[in-house]
Design an enzyme around this catalytic site. Structure first.
Site, mmCIF file in Angstrom:
data_model
loop_
_atom_site.group_PDB
_atom_site.id
_atom_site.type_symbol
_atom_site.label_atom_id
_atom_site.label_comp_id
_atom_site.label_asym_id
_atom_site.label_seq_id
_atom_site.Cartn_x
_atom_site.Cartn_y
_atom_site.Cartn_z
ATOM 1 C CD GLU A 36 4.290 -42.928 -49.328
ATOM 2 O OE1 GLU A 36 4.287 -44.086 -48.870
ATOM 3 O OE2 GLU A 36 5.178 -42.105 -49.057
ATOM 4 C CB CYS A 37 -3.898 -42.994 -50.127
ATOM 5 S SG CYS A 37 -5.548 -43.646 -49.875
ATOM 6 N N GLY A 38 -4.234 -45.505 -52.067
ATOM 7 C CA GLY A 38 -4.891 -46.002 -53.267
ATOM 8 C C GLY A 38 -5.855 -44.992 -53.871
#
Length: 162
Positions: A36-38
């Site tokens: 769930e990271c950029g």
């Protein structure tokens, strides 16, 4: 603490202990990952690099980590399914680990001082920090999360020819 990358081991996403010895004569890219990271979109170019060079002795090793913004909340089965379904990840994934602090995985305790970050810091700053290791097990360089995997192609190709 072990002095060689090949003396290290880690637990894979299925709970099996894997010796890094099996990657002798391989160029290895180690990445701490999160779903769930950029930077999660980097799974796709990491997989592309793996597919492009795996027959020549290149491997990407992914280490899920929940230490940065709680961006890897799932268990190993959830992580594995997410990576496969959304990004077609087939490179080896390992069990969720800590990369910083007292509970940091031994592999990361080995990697961080071998290739220091900005201004000589050892701590990992964010997800998708990358470490490049040559065929002899020497940790050559640390790359920031903003370094695009495709920007490592020339270096990987050079190391594969050594």
């Amino acid at each position: 603490m072990s002095q060689s990358f090949f003396e290290q081991s880690a637990v894979d996403i299925n709970g099996n202990t894997v010796s890094m010895e099996q990657y002798k004569d391989h160029v290895v890219l180690i990445v701490n990952t999160a779903s769930e990271c950029g930077f999660t979109h980097q799974y796709k170019p990491l997989e592309h690099l793996y597919q492009l060079y795996k027959e020549q002795g290149f491997v990407v090793l992914g280490f899920p980590c929940n230490q940065f913004g709680s961006q890897e909340k799932g268990d190993e089965a959830t992580i594995s399914q997410f990576c496969e379904l959304n990004f077609g990840v087939s490179f080896p994934l390992f069990s969720k680990i800590d990369v910083n602090g007292e509970d940091a995985a031994p592999l990361y305790k080995f990697l961080k001082p071998a290739a220091k970050g900005l201004l000589g810091s050892q701590s990992i700053k964010w997800n998708f920090t990358k470490f490049l290791i040559n065929k002899q097990g020497k940790v050559l360089k640390r790359y920031s999360p903003t370094t695009k995997p495709e920007n490592l192609m020339d270096e990987i190709e050079h190391l594969l020819k050594e």
